[in-house]
Design a protein around this motif. Structure first.
Motif, PDB file in Angstrom:
ATOM      1  N   ILE A 151      10.974 -17.901  -0.276  1.00  0.00           N
ATOM      2  CA  ILE A 151      10.092 -19.100   0.531  1.00  0.00           C
ATOM      3  C   ILE A 151      10.242 -19.503   1.972  1.00  0.00           C
ATOM      4  CG2 ILE A 151       9.984 -20.414  -1.636  1.00  0.00           C
ATOM      5  CD1 ILE A 151      12.309 -22.208  -0.723  1.00  0.00           C
ATOM      6  N   SER A 152      11.553 -18.602   2.261  1.00  0.00           N
ATOM      7  CA  SER A 152      11.813 -18.799   3.781  1.00  0.00           C
ATOM      8  C   SER A 152      11.061 -17.573   4.716  1.00  0.00           C
ATOM      9  CB  SER A 152      13.340 -18.389   3.935  1.00  0.00           C
ATOM     10  OG  SER A 152      13.631 -17.290   3.241  1.00  0.00           O
ATOM     11  N   LYS A 153      10.451 -16.820   4.193  1.00  0.00           N
ATOM     12  CA  LYS A 153       9.633 -15.737   4.628  1.00  0.00           C
ATOM     13  C   LYS A 153       8.075 -16.240   4.972  1.00  0.00           C
ATOM     14  CE  LYS A 153      12.301 -11.676   3.945  1.00  0.00           C
ATOM     15  NZ  LYS A 153      12.363 -10.249   3.317  1.00  0.00           N
ATOM     16  N   TYR A 154       7.553 -15.637   6.118  1.00  0.00           N
ATOM     17  CA  TYR A 154       5.959 -15.634   6.307  1.00  0.00           C
ATOM     18  C   TYR A 154       5.367 -14.823   5.287  1.00  0.00           C
ATOM     19  CZ  TYR A 154       7.309 -18.872  10.385  1.00  0.00           C
ATOM     20  OH  TYR A 154       7.659 -19.846  11.078  1.00  0.00           O
ATOM     21  N   GLY A 155       4.099 -14.787   5.418  1.00  0.00           N
ATOM     22  CA  GLY A 155       3.212 -13.796   4.718  1.00  0.00           C
ATOM     23  C   GLY A 155       2.623 -14.636   3.543  1.00  0.00           C
ATOM     24  N   MET A 156       1.394 -14.085   3.036  1.00  0.00           N
ATOM     25  CA  MET A 156       0.882 -14.678   2.001  1.00  0.00           C
ATOM     26  C   MET A 156       1.534 -13.972   0.736  1.00  0.00           C
ATOM     27  SD  MET A 156      -2.819 -12.856   2.233  1.00  0.00           S
ATOM     28  CE  MET A 156      -3.040 -13.294   3.917  1.00  0.00           C
ATOM     29  N   GLN A 157       1.196 -14.738  -0.318  1.00  0.00           N
ATOM     30  CA  GLN A 157       1.637 -14.214  -1.614  1.00  0.00           C
ATOM     31  C   GLN A 157       0.474 -13.002  -1.896  1.00  0.00           C
ATOM     32  OE1 GLN A 157       4.306 -15.293  -3.561  1.00  0.00           O
ATOM     33  NE2 GLN A 157       4.788 -16.070  -1.570  1.00  0.00           N
ATOM     34  N   PRO A 158       1.017 -12.021  -2.917  1.00  0.00           N
ATOM     35  CA  PRO A 158       0.289 -10.710  -3.089  1.00  0.00           C
ATOM     36  C   PRO A 158      -1.000 -11.208  -3.795  1.00  0.00           C
ATOM     37  CG  PRO A 158       2.580 -10.424  -3.796  1.00  0.00           C
ATOM     38  CD  PRO A 158       2.227 -11.931  -3.414  1.00  0.00           C
ATOM     39  N   LEU A 183      -0.540  -2.845  -3.611  1.00  0.00           N
ATOM     40  CA  LEU A 183      -1.867  -3.738  -2.937  1.00  0.00           C
ATOM     41  C   LEU A 183      -2.729  -2.992  -2.017  1.00  0.00           C
ATOM     42  CD1 LEU A 183       0.436  -6.932  -2.345  1.00  0.00           C
ATOM     43  CD2 LEU A 183      -1.479  -6.731  -4.025  1.00  0.00           C
ATOM     44  N   LEU A 184      -2.262  -1.973  -1.331  1.00  0.00           N
ATOM     45  CA  LEU A 184      -2.952  -1.086  -0.409  1.00  0.00           C
ATOM     46  C   LEU A 184      -3.928  -0.370  -1.185  1.00  0.00           C
ATOM     47  CD1 LEU A 184      -3.705  -0.110   2.458  1.00  0.00           C
ATOM     48  CD2 LEU A 184      -2.058   1.893   1.857  1.00  0.00           C
ATOM     49  N   ASP A 185      -3.524   0.335  -2.235  1.00  0.00           N
ATOM     50  CA  ASP A 185      -4.128   1.279  -3.093  1.00  0.00           C
ATOM     51  C   ASP A 185      -5.422   0.396  -3.734  1.00  0.00           C
ATOM     52  OD1 ASP A 185      -2.654   3.481  -2.510  1.00  0.00           O
ATOM     53  OD2 ASP A 185      -1.538   3.084  -4.238  1.00  0.00           O
ATOM     54  N   GLU A 186      -5.009  -0.887  -4.198  1.00  0.00           N
ATOM     55  CA  GLU A 186      -6.175  -1.671  -4.867  1.00  0.00           C
ATOM     56  C   GLU A 186      -7.154  -2.136  -3.713  1.00  0.00           C
ATOM     57  OE1 GLU A 186      -3.220  -3.632  -8.366  1.00  0.00           O
ATOM     58  OE2 GLU A 186      -3.696  -4.633  -6.422  1.00  0.00           O
ATOM     59  N   SER A 187      -6.722  -2.484  -2.551  1.00  0.00           N
ATOM     60  CA  SER A 187      -7.381  -3.075  -1.403  1.00  0.00           C
ATOM     61  C   SER A 187      -8.422  -1.976  -1.011  1.00  0.00           C
ATOM     62  CB  SER A 187      -6.671  -3.640  -0.227  1.00  0.00           C
ATOM     63  OG  SER A 187      -5.741  -4.499  -0.528  1.00  0.00           O
ATOM     64  N   ARG A 188      -7.882  -0.741  -0.737  1.00  0.00           N
ATOM     65  CA  ARG A 188      -8.750   0.500  -0.179  1.00  0.00           C
ATOM     66  C   ARG A 188     -10.086   0.832  -1.328  1.00  0.00           C
ATOM     67  NH1 ARG A 188      -6.507   5.446   1.944  1.00  0.00           N
ATOM     68  NH2 ARG A 188      -8.363   5.402   3.036  1.00  0.00           N
ATOM     69  N   ILE A 189     -10.128   0.438  -2.654  1.00  0.00           N
ATOM     70  CA  ILE A 189     -11.482   0.620  -3.314  1.00  0.00           C
ATOM     71  C   ILE A 189     -12.593  -0.231  -2.633  1.00  0.00           C
ATOM     72  CG2 ILE A 189     -12.470  -0.145  -5.684  1.00  0.00           C
ATOM     73  CD1 ILE A 189      -9.782   0.187  -6.757  1.00  0.00           C
ATOM     74  N   ILE A 194      -8.756   0.291   5.329  1.00  0.00           N
ATOM     75  CA  ILE A 194      -7.434  -0.086   5.321  1.00  0.00           C
ATOM     76  C   ILE A 194      -6.391   0.781   4.913  1.00  0.00           C
ATOM     77  CG2 ILE A 194      -5.782  -2.169   4.734  1.00  0.00           C
ATOM     78  CD1 ILE A 194      -8.430  -3.735   4.236  1.00  0.00           C
ATOM     79  N   SER A 195      -5.810   1.362   5.724  1.00  0.00           N
ATOM     80  CA  SER A 195      -4.962   2.591   5.557  1.00  0.00           C
ATOM     81  C   SER A 195      -3.494   2.913   5.638  1.00  0.00           C
ATOM     82  CB  SER A 195      -5.744   3.760   5.873  1.00  0.00           C
ATOM     83  OG  SER A 195      -5.537   4.018   7.317  1.00  0.00           O
ATOM     84  N   ARG A 196      -2.954   1.791   6.442  1.00  0.00           N
ATOM     85  CA  ARG A 196      -1.674   1.963   6.840  1.00  0.00           C
ATOM     86  C   ARG A 196      -0.721   0.828   6.272  1.00  0.00           C
ATOM     87  NH1 ARG A 196      -1.814   5.511  10.575  1.00  0.00           N
ATOM     88  NH2 ARG A 196       0.485   5.140  11.163  1.00  0.00           N
ATOM     89  N   LEU A 197       0.699   1.175   6.221  1.00  0.00           N
ATOM     90  CA  LEU A 197       1.610   0.178   5.766  1.00  0.00           C
ATOM     91  C   LEU A 197       2.695  -0.035   6.655  1.00  0.00           C
ATOM     92  CD1 LEU A 197       2.029   1.627   2.080  1.00  0.00           C
ATOM     93  CD2 LEU A 197       1.008  -0.496   2.638  1.00  0.00           C
ATOM     94  N   SER A 198       2.945  -0.993   7.449  1.00  0.00           N
ATOM     95  CA  SER A 198       4.084  -1.182   8.186  1.00  0.00           C
ATOM     96  C   SER A 198       5.062  -1.853   7.417  1.00  0.00           C
ATOM     97  CB  SER A 198       3.355  -2.214   9.145  1.00  0.00           C
ATOM     98  OG  SER A 198       4.430  -2.569  10.250  1.00  0.00           O
ATOM     99  N   MET A 199       6.043  -1.106   7.176  1.00  0.00           N
ATOM    100  CA  MET A 199       7.085  -1.623   6.568  1.00  0.00           C
ATOM    101  C   MET A 199       8.359  -0.397   6.577  1.00  0.00           C
ATOM    102  SD  MET A 199       5.854  -0.681   2.723  1.00  0.00           S
ATOM    103  CE  MET A 199       5.753   1.198   1.985  1.00  0.00           C
ATOM    104  N   GLY A 200       9.697  -1.296   6.618  1.00  0.00           N
ATOM    105  CA  GLY A 200      10.806  -0.569   6.854  1.00  0.00           C
ATOM    106  C   GLY A 200      11.306  -0.665   8.213  1.00  0.00           C
ATOM    107  N   MET A 201      12.617  -1.153   8.204  1.00  0.00           N
ATOM    108  CA  MET A 201      13.431  -1.247   9.495  1.00  0.00           C
ATOM    109  C   MET A 201      14.587  -0.602   9.634  1.00  0.00           C
ATOM    110  SD  MET A 201      12.864  -5.425   9.802  1.00  0.00           S
ATOM    111  CE  MET A 201      13.576  -6.078   8.357  1.00  0.00           C
TER     112      MET A 201
END
Length: 242
Positions: free
Chosen positions: A134-141, A185-191, A196-203
């Motif tokens: 709940i402390s993070k921004y971003g929408m629910q999946p 979610l990306l794979d589902e969205s690309r249908i 939409i092809s990129r995944l910004s994740m990892g620090m």
């Protein structure tokens, strides 16, 4: 930190990226490194530019604007990777080439309106809260599909990918689960939205896991520029502009 130290860190980082890619039969060229320069000086960014860095990520609006104005003669693209408040949209849009934390229709409307005024289009990543904190921004999946449908009305915004922050833990399976969910979610969205092809994740602490799970854009600061004076919790999750 000096130029030689940054150079060595970048070389070590490139090797770690290559090794992570080899583990899952990916090519290192598939990965875009976004050096994150929050709290780092303009002079340190200039050192990175001299080493070939062409884009950097910043979390906070005012810090990005201040540095962009100081470094306006450098060939450098600015990426806003942190939360953006609607009342700061007009200030920031002329400076950035990408935005990695879009998470509401209200913000999309404001961005689209202000971008129309300056005849500019902007690449955006939609932030998804895959850790269910709940402390993070971003929408629910489960909100993503409807959000993508609504995004089609905003012609100035080019949705290129999804972004997430993994759970802040040393427990690798929990981190991996966050990244796996975003990839699903990306794979589902690309249908319906093949662009939409990129995944910004990892620090710095988890980018190798992110690469193994399909990241295309990793946001790394401390592994390049050294530790920050304040703990990670000050920045992730961000509670507005501090």
């Amino acid at each position: 930190m000096n130029t030689d130290e940054i150079s060595r860190n970048l070389q070590r980082l490139e090797q770690r990226i290559t090794n992570a890619c080899l583990k899952v039969n990916r090519k290192s060229q598939e990965i875009r490194l976004i050096p994150v320069t929050k709290t780092k000086s303009a002079e340190m960014i200039q050192m990175a530019v001299a080493l070939g860095v062409s884009h950097v990520g910043e979390n906070k609006v005012q810090e990005l604007i201040s540095k962009a104005e100081r470094l306006q003669n450098e060939k450098l693209e600015w990426i806003l990777i942190g939360h953006l408040q609607s009342n700061k949209v007009k200030k920031i849009i002329q400076y950035i080439q990408e935005f990695h934390a879009l998470d509401s229709i209200k913000l999309a409307e404001k961005l689209n309106k202000e971008l129309q005024c300056i005849d500019k289009k902007l690449d955006v990543f939609i932030q998804v809260n895959t850790s269910n904190e709940i402390s993070k921004y971003g929408m629910q999946p489960e909100q993503l599909a409807d959000f993508l449908c609504q995004m089609q009305q905003f012609r100035q915004l080019n949705v290129v990918g999804l972004m997430t922050l993994a759970l802040h833990t040393k427990h690798e399976p929990q981190i991996r689960q966050c990244f796996q969910l975003l990839k699903k979610l990306l794979d589902e969205s690309r249908i319906d939205y093949p662009n939409i092809s990129r995944l910004s994740m990892g620090m710095s602490g988890d980018f190798e896991i992110a690469i193994e799970e399909g990241a295309t854009d990793i946001r790394v600061g401390q592994a390049i520029f050294g530790h920050r004076a304040l703990a990670d919790e000050y920045y992730w999750p961000e509670q507005g502009e501090k």
